[in-house]
Design an enzyme around this catalytic site. Structure first.
Site, mmCIF file in Angstrom:
data_model
loop_
_atom_site.group_PDB
_atom_site.id
_atom_site.type_symbol
_atom_site.label_atom_id
_atom_site.label_comp_id
_atom_site.label_asym_id
_atom_site.label_seq_id
_atom_site.Cartn_x
_atom_site.Cartn_y
_atom_site.Cartn_z
ATOM 1 N N ARG A 53 -3.934 -3.584 -3.150
ATOM 2 C CA ARG A 53 -3.487 -2.490 -2.284
ATOM 3 C C ARG A 53 -2.288 -1.842 -2.953
ATOM 4 O O ARG A 53 -1.820 -2.284 -4.009
ATOM 5 C CB ARG A 53 -3.216 -2.921 -0.834
ATOM 6 C CG ARG A 53 -2.798 -4.335 -0.575
ATOM 7 C CD ARG A 53 -1.426 -4.667 -1.066
ATOM 8 N NE ARG A 53 -0.456 -3.673 -0.665
ATOM 9 C CZ ARG A 53 0.675 -3.440 -1.289
ATOM 10 N NH1 ARG A 53 1.004 -4.160 -2.371
ATOM 11 N NH2 ARG A 53 1.517 -2.525 -0.899
ATOM 12 N N GLY A 54 -1.776 -0.756 -2.338
ATOM 13 C CA GLY A 54 -0.732 0.026 -2.996
ATOM 14 C C GLY A 54 -1.414 1.139 -3.786
ATOM 15 O O GLY A 54 -2.392 0.893 -4.502
ATOM 16 N N ALA A 55 -0.885 2.351 -3.627
ATOM 17 C CA ALA A 55 -1.597 3.527 -4.141
ATOM 18 C C ALA A 55 -1.960 3.440 -5.635
ATOM 19 O O ALA A 55 -3.128 3.617 -6.008
ATOM 20 C CB ALA A 55 -0.780 4.780 -3.830
ATOM 21 N N ARG A 90 -10.734 3.855 0.782
ATOM 22 C CA ARG A 90 -9.532 4.066 1.603
ATOM 23 C C ARG A 90 -9.171 5.551 1.512
ATOM 24 O O ARG A 90 -9.153 6.119 0.417
ATOM 25 C CB ARG A 90 -8.365 3.183 1.121
ATOM 26 C CG ARG A 90 -8.653 1.679 1.343
ATOM 27 C CD ARG A 90 -7.405 0.844 1.139
ATOM 28 N NE ARG A 90 -6.444 1.039 2.210
ATOM 29 C CZ ARG A 90 -5.193 0.576 2.180
ATOM 30 N NH1 ARG A 90 -4.764 -0.099 1.124
ATOM 31 N NH2 ARG A 90 -4.369 0.789 3.189
ATOM 32 N N GLN A 202 3.265 -6.361 4.789
ATOM 33 C CA GLN A 202 3.423 -6.275 3.332
ATOM 34 C C GLN A 202 4.880 -6.458 2.909
ATOM 35 O O GLN A 202 5.148 -6.873 1.781
ATOM 36 C CB GLN A 202 2.922 -4.920 2.819
ATOM 37 C CG GLN A 202 1.426 -4.737 2.880
ATOM 38 C CD GLN A 202 1.020 -4.001 4.134
ATOM 39 O OE1 GLN A 202 1.630 -4.165 5.189
ATOM 40 N NE2 GLN A 202 -0.002 -3.172 4.048
ATOM 41 N N ASP A 243 1.904 7.252 -0.563
ATOM 42 C CA ASP A 243 0.476 7.200 -0.928
ATOM 43 C C ASP A 243 -0.092 8.585 -1.208
ATOM 44 O O ASP A 243 -1.132 8.714 -1.840
ATOM 45 C CB ASP A 243 -0.321 6.518 0.179
ATOM 46 C CG ASP A 243 -0.078 5.015 0.153
ATOM 47 O OD1 ASP A 243 1.051 4.607 0.490
ATOM 48 O OD2 ASP A 243 -0.991 4.274 -0.241
ATOM 49 N N ASN A 253 3.268 7.635 3.886
ATOM 50 C CA ASN A 253 3.499 6.252 3.455
ATOM 51 C C ASN A 253 3.187 5.343 4.647
ATOM 52 O O ASN A 253 2.832 5.816 5.738
ATOM 53 C CB ASN A 253 4.940 6.073 2.954
ATOM 54 C CG ASN A 253 5.131 4.743 2.239
ATOM 55 O OD1 ASN A 253 4.349 4.402 1.356
ATOM 56 N ND2 ASN A 253 6.140 3.975 2.616
ATOM 57 N N LYS A 254 3.305 4.068 4.427
ATOM 58 C CA LYS A 254 2.944 3.068 5.443
ATOM 59 C C LYS A 254 3.529 3.428 6.805
ATOM 60 O O LYS A 254 4.676 3.865 6.910
ATOM 61 C CB LYS A 254 3.444 1.700 4.975
ATOM 62 C CG LYS A 254 3.129 0.531 5.869
ATOM 63 C CD LYS A 254 1.665 0.398 6.216
ATOM 64 C CE LYS A 254 0.767 0.331 5.000
ATOM 65 N NZ LYS A 254 -0.677 0.475 5.339
#
Ligand code: MRU
Length: 364
Positions: A53-55, A90, A202, A243, A253-254
């Site tokens: 995960r993570g862009a 995603r 996370q 992201d 972002n998150k």
């Protein structure tokens, strides 16, 4: 970066050249295990299930997914199918689509016999470029931390971050955490407030694992604590990843990033966002209206997974059975709340002119 003294990237080609290996991030921080991905389907599943995960890392995994598809079948039809499969995993991180477009452009002009080899070379180059890009984000972001440190000699710079924008979300170094690692390595005293980052945690699981592994002082806080800490002068700056960044400087972002930016604005605390160019979606001008926001399984809210006292990894229900839950994965922080963007080319205002100043080739 290192785990127990051994240098790792988050994704690497297997020794036999017929698979890639990843660190299984769903098992961290309690277990360090790796997974072998042998097909495009394996890569798509790993992205969807958030083993990776993570862009930037999502993009790197998709790039290798295309390689593995072409290894099995180098035809145009197989390429199209792999791009469609991986592109649908995603929705929010634009790096995914950027990496797929890069891979497609690299292999389409190549005859089918040499395609897989060309694809692996391109994917490796994209990963190497991501490492260097993140390193440069660290170099430029370091100047911000250094400036704050000089204004409070002998006392640590308190930095608040949200989610995981460290090396685990990229190929190495990280985005928002790269300046923190560089500052720590340069002997600047830093302390990081780590938002736990519900619902998947996370921050508590991955950012804390990373910072601890590198020896960076940090404290995990409940997501709701940031405003209080800011009001009481315990935060010198905030920095997060993103992201997807619009051409006008809005960032997705998150989920929860926006609330931290509002609190920082209310307390007069600088709020920075660190990003590689691969996160900029030059086609968008209004983040709130245009960035697709991922909605994930409500079970991520109603249940948590962790290590029980007997050492067993268990999943437990934490909410009232039968209640509905809604799980948006990201939110948009408007450019007006962002003090500055930290990119591999330097710092800029979160605005069209700011971004174009760093990426003049995008003008017109
Ligand atoms: O849902 P995730 O864990 O993929 O979300 C990741 C983030 O929101 C990060 O902040 C983002 O990708 C920053 S770049 C590492």
């Amino acid at each position: 970066m290192k785990i127990d003294g051994t240098h790792y990237r988050t994704i690497w080609l297997a020794d036999d050249g017929r698979a890639v290996e990843i660190i299984d991030q769903t098992k961290l921080p309690h277990e360090f295990t790796t997974l072998r991905l042998e097909t495009a389907e394996d890569c798509a599943r790993a992205i969807r299930d958030m083993n990776v995960r993570g862009a930037p890392l999502i993009g790197a995994t998709a790039a290798y997914g295309i390689c593995l598809a072409l290894l099995a079948d180098p035809s145009d039809a197989a390429l199209d199918a792999a791009c469609a499969l991986l592109g649908a995993t995603r929705p929010t991180a634009v790096n995914l689509h950027w990496a797929i477009a890069e891979m497609r452009a690299a292999v389409l002009p190549i005859g089918t016999q040499a395609r897989a080899e060309a694809a692996f070379a391109r994917a490796a180059a994209l990963c190497d470029a991501d490492v260097e890009t993140c390193r440069m984000i660290g170099v430029h972001g370091l100047s911000i931390v250094r400036g704050i440190a000089e204004a409070k000699p002998g006392r640590p710079v308190n930095i608040l971050t949200h989610c995981n924008a460290g090396w685990l979300g990229c190929v190495d170094w990280g985005t928002a955490l790269a300046p923190i690692y560089m500052a720590h390595d340069a002997g600047i005293p830093v302390h990081v407030w780590v938002d736990e980052t519900r619902p998947r945690n996370q921050g508590a699981a991955l950012t804390a694992f990373e910072l601890g592994g590198h020896g960076v002082p940090h404290t995990i806080i409940a997501d709701n604590a940031g405003g209080h800490l800011m009001q009481h002068g315990h935060v010198d700056m905030c920095i997060t990843g993103t992201d997807r960044t619009t051409a006008t400087g809005d960032v997705a972002n998150k989920i929860g990033t926006y609330l931290k930016a509002l609190a920082a604005d209310a307390s007069g605390i600088p709020f920075y966002v660190a990003l590689p160019h691969t996160t900029i979606d030059w086609s968008l001008t209004d983040g709130i209206a245009q960035i697709p926001i991922e909605e994930r399984d409500a079970r991520e809210i109603t249940h948590v997974t962790g290590r029980a006292e007997n050492g067993e990894i268990v999943t437990v229900e934490i909410s009232a059975p039968g209640s509905a839950a809604l799980n948006y994965g990201f939110d948009v922080t408007p450019a007006r709340l962002i003090t500055g963007l930290v990119t591999e080319r330097g710092l800029c205002a979160a605005s069209r002119e700011g971004l174009l100043g760093l990426y003049p080739e995008r003008r017109g």
